[in-house]
Design a protein around this motif. Structure first.
Motif, PDB file in Angstrom:
ATOM      1  N   SER A 103      10.941 -11.056  -1.353  1.00 31.88           N
ATOM      2  CA  SER A 103       9.863 -10.474  -1.965  1.00 31.88           C
ATOM      3  C   SER A 103       8.577 -10.750  -1.406  1.00 31.88           C
ATOM      4  CB  SER A 103       9.969 -10.270  -3.412  1.00 31.88           C
ATOM      5  OG  SER A 103      10.080 -11.522  -3.863  1.00 31.88           O
ATOM      6  N   THR A 104       8.877 -12.442  -1.148  1.00 33.69           N
ATOM      7  CA  THR A 104       7.357 -13.132  -0.700  1.00 33.69           C
ATOM      8  C   THR A 104       7.115 -12.288   0.604  1.00 33.69           C
ATOM      9  OG1 THR A 104       8.355 -14.964  -1.828  1.00 33.69           O
ATOM     10  CG2 THR A 104       6.563 -15.236  -0.152  1.00 33.69           C
ATOM     11  N   VAL A 105       8.362 -12.295   1.526  1.00 37.46           N
ATOM     12  CA  VAL A 105       8.199 -11.754   2.936  1.00 37.46           C
ATOM     13  C   VAL A 105       7.517 -10.451   2.854  1.00 37.46           C
ATOM     14  CG1 VAL A 105       9.456 -11.052   5.152  1.00 37.46           C
ATOM     15  CG2 VAL A 105      10.269 -13.092   3.907  1.00 37.46           C
ATOM     16  N   ARG A 106       8.288  -9.575   1.821  1.00 34.05           N
ATOM     17  CA  ARG A 106       7.774  -8.179   1.772  1.00 34.05           C
ATOM     18  C   ARG A 106       5.818  -8.112   1.355  1.00 34.05           C
ATOM     19  NH1 ARG A 106      11.031  -6.007  -2.033  1.00 34.05           N
ATOM     20  NH2 ARG A 106       9.311  -6.703  -3.671  1.00 34.05           N
ATOM     21  N   ASN A 107       5.910  -8.892   0.367  1.00 34.06           N
ATOM     22  CA  ASN A 107       4.387  -9.032  -0.093  1.00 34.06           C
ATOM     23  C   ASN A 107       3.522  -9.274   1.153  1.00 34.06           C
ATOM     24  OD1 ASN A 107       5.281  -8.009  -2.318  1.00 34.06           O
ATOM     25  ND2 ASN A 107       5.297  -9.832  -3.356  1.00 34.06           N
ATOM     26  N   ARG A 108       3.846 -10.553   1.550  1.00 29.36           N
ATOM     27  CA  ARG A 108       3.000 -11.187   2.647  1.00 29.36           C
ATOM     28  C   ARG A 108       2.835 -10.125   3.947  1.00 29.36           C
ATOM     29  NH1 ARG A 108       4.956 -16.956   3.143  1.00 29.36           N
ATOM     30  NH2 ARG A 108       4.071 -17.151   1.185  1.00 29.36           N
ATOM     31  N   THR A 109       3.823  -9.481   4.373  1.00 20.81           N
ATOM     32  CA  THR A 109       3.820  -8.414   5.624  1.00 20.81           C
ATOM     33  C   THR A 109       2.951  -7.428   4.882  1.00 20.81           C
ATOM     34  OG1 THR A 109       6.065  -9.190   5.955  1.00 20.81           O
ATOM     35  CG2 THR A 109       5.239  -7.006   7.006  1.00 20.81           C
ATOM     36  N   ARG A 110       3.025  -6.927   3.859  1.00 18.30           N
ATOM     37  CA  ARG A 110       2.254  -5.620   3.265  1.00 18.30           C
ATOM     38  C   ARG A 110       0.724  -6.105   3.606  1.00 18.30           C
ATOM     39  NH1 ARG A 110       3.218  -4.920  -2.162  1.00 18.30           N
ATOM     40  NH2 ARG A 110       1.107  -5.842  -2.416  1.00 18.30           N
ATOM     41  N   ARG A 111       0.520  -7.269   2.933  1.00 19.73           N
ATOM     42  CA  ARG A 111      -0.917  -7.791   3.227  1.00 19.73           C
ATOM     43  C   ARG A 111      -1.568  -7.884   4.574  1.00 19.73           C
ATOM     44  NH1 ARG A 111       0.043 -11.198  -1.464  1.00 19.73           N
ATOM     45  NH2 ARG A 111       1.008 -12.646  -0.234  1.00 19.73           N
ATOM     46  N   VAL A 112      -0.825  -8.137   5.225  1.00 22.28           N
ATOM     47  CA  VAL A 112      -0.986  -8.361   6.995  1.00 22.28           C
ATOM     48  C   VAL A 112      -0.980  -7.015   7.612  1.00 22.28           C
ATOM     49  CG1 VAL A 112      -0.463  -8.979   8.963  1.00 22.28           C
ATOM     50  CG2 VAL A 112      -0.160 -10.611   7.206  1.00 22.28           C
ATOM     51  N   GLY A 113      -0.310  -6.106   7.119  1.00 19.50           N
ATOM     52  CA  GLY A 113      -0.426  -4.747   7.162  1.00 19.50           C
ATOM     53  C   GLY A 113      -1.689  -3.933   6.813  1.00 19.50           C
ATOM     54  N   GLU A 114      -2.132  -4.166   5.560  1.00 20.89           N
ATOM     55  CA  GLU A 114      -3.407  -3.646   4.998  1.00 20.89           C
ATOM     56  C   GLU A 114      -4.715  -4.192   6.053  1.00 20.89           C
ATOM     57  OE1 GLU A 114      -1.882  -3.380   0.751  1.00 20.89           O
ATOM     58  OE2 GLU A 114      -3.161  -4.909   1.134  1.00 20.89           O
ATOM     59  N   LEU A 115      -4.581  -5.539   6.345  1.00 21.58           N
ATOM     60  CA  LEU A 115      -5.412  -6.044   6.999  1.00 21.58           C
ATOM     61  C   LEU A 115      -5.517  -5.194   8.558  1.00 21.58           C
ATOM     62  CD1 LEU A 115      -5.577  -9.892   6.614  1.00 21.58           C
ATOM     63  CD2 LEU A 115      -7.453  -8.238   6.227  1.00 21.58           C
ATOM     64  N   VAL A 116      -4.655  -5.107   8.984  1.00 21.33           N
ATOM     65  CA  VAL A 116      -4.629  -4.592  10.526  1.00 21.33           C
ATOM     66  C   VAL A 116      -5.083  -3.038  10.402  1.00 21.33           C
ATOM     67  CG1 VAL A 116      -2.923  -3.688  12.348  1.00 21.33           C
ATOM     68  CG2 VAL A 116      -2.676  -5.972  11.252  1.00 21.33           C
ATOM     69  N   VAL A 117      -4.921  -2.406   9.414  1.00 23.79           N
ATOM     70  CA  VAL A 117      -5.127  -0.912   9.116  1.00 23.79           C
ATOM     71  C   VAL A 117      -6.674  -0.977   8.972  1.00 23.79           C
ATOM     72  CG1 VAL A 117      -4.993   0.929   7.482  1.00 23.79           C
ATOM     73  CG2 VAL A 117      -3.176   0.024   8.196  1.00 23.79           C
ATOM     74  N   ARG A 118      -7.039  -2.090   8.243  1.00 22.08           N
ATOM     75  CA  ARG A 118      -8.766  -1.946   7.980  1.00 22.08           C
ATOM     76  C   ARG A 118      -9.275  -2.254   9.449  1.00 22.08           C
ATOM     77  NH1 ARG A 118      -9.414  -6.094   3.648  1.00 22.08           N
ATOM     78  NH2 ARG A 118      -7.629  -5.533   2.645  1.00 22.08           N
TER      79      ARG A 118
END
Ligand SMILES: [Zn+2]
Length: 178
Positions: A163-178
């Motif tokens: 779950s840590t990996v999933r949350n961290r990956t989602r945050r990185v993804g959101e940054l990339v999209v922005r």
């Protein structure tokens, strides 16, 4: 039988010409080493890098705190607003910190209610390299496998769960999209 001993010392020079020495690791081997005992073991390498990180990070935060003691514009000393606890997560282990907050200078329009942290973690004290590597491997393998791989190779303490990996990956993804 006497052992071979290596004591690893970190010599910090945070002010020019003022070294301080700290022993960060002690490695022992029997004189009759077999192939598996030649050189560093993974567990020792993990402990060594974690010990270095635990020395470096608090020292850097202390120095930063001193650098931000006075107003960059008028030079007044900024009042302390106390310290708040942060758990900094990195590839080389977690480090517990107490980060100082200071009041913003009146010359910059600050008042009693306005303060800043000497190091701004942006609400998420994860080292960019840890976030990057986590997201990179999460793109290639299931989250649980990534968590197991990273904690096998690196001194990542605490919960390194899927779950840590999933949350961290989602945050990185959101940054990339922005
Ligand atoms: Zn000022």
């Amino acid at each position: 039988m006497a052992k071979l001993v290596w004591r690893v010392k970190l010599v910090a020079e945070l002010q020019p010409g003022v070294p301080t020495e700290t022993e960060v690791a002690r490695i022992e081997r029997d004189k009759q080493a077999n192939l598996a005992e030649l050189g560093l073991r993974l567990e020792e390498a993990k402990q060594l890098t974690a010990a270095l990180q635990a020395e470096m990070v608090p020292a850097q935060v202390t120095v930063l705190s001193e650098c931000r003691r006075s107003c960059a514009s008028c030079g007044s000393v900024l009042a302390s607003k106390g310290r708040y606890p942060v758990r900094f997560r990195s590839l080389f282990g977690d480090v517990s910190l107490r980060v100082r907050r200071r009041l913003i200078c009146p010359c910059q329009g600050g008042d009693e209610a306005m303060s800043f942290a000497v190091l701004d973690f942006g609400g998420n004290a994860v080292a960019p390299e840890l976030a990057y590597l986590t997201a990179r491997y999460a793109a290639l393998a299931p989250f649980g496998k990534v968590a197991a791989l990273l904690s096998e190779l690196l001194p990542i303490s605490g919960a390194q769960h899927a779950s840590t990996v999933r949350n961290r990956t989602r945050r990185v993804g959101e940054l990339v999209v922005r």
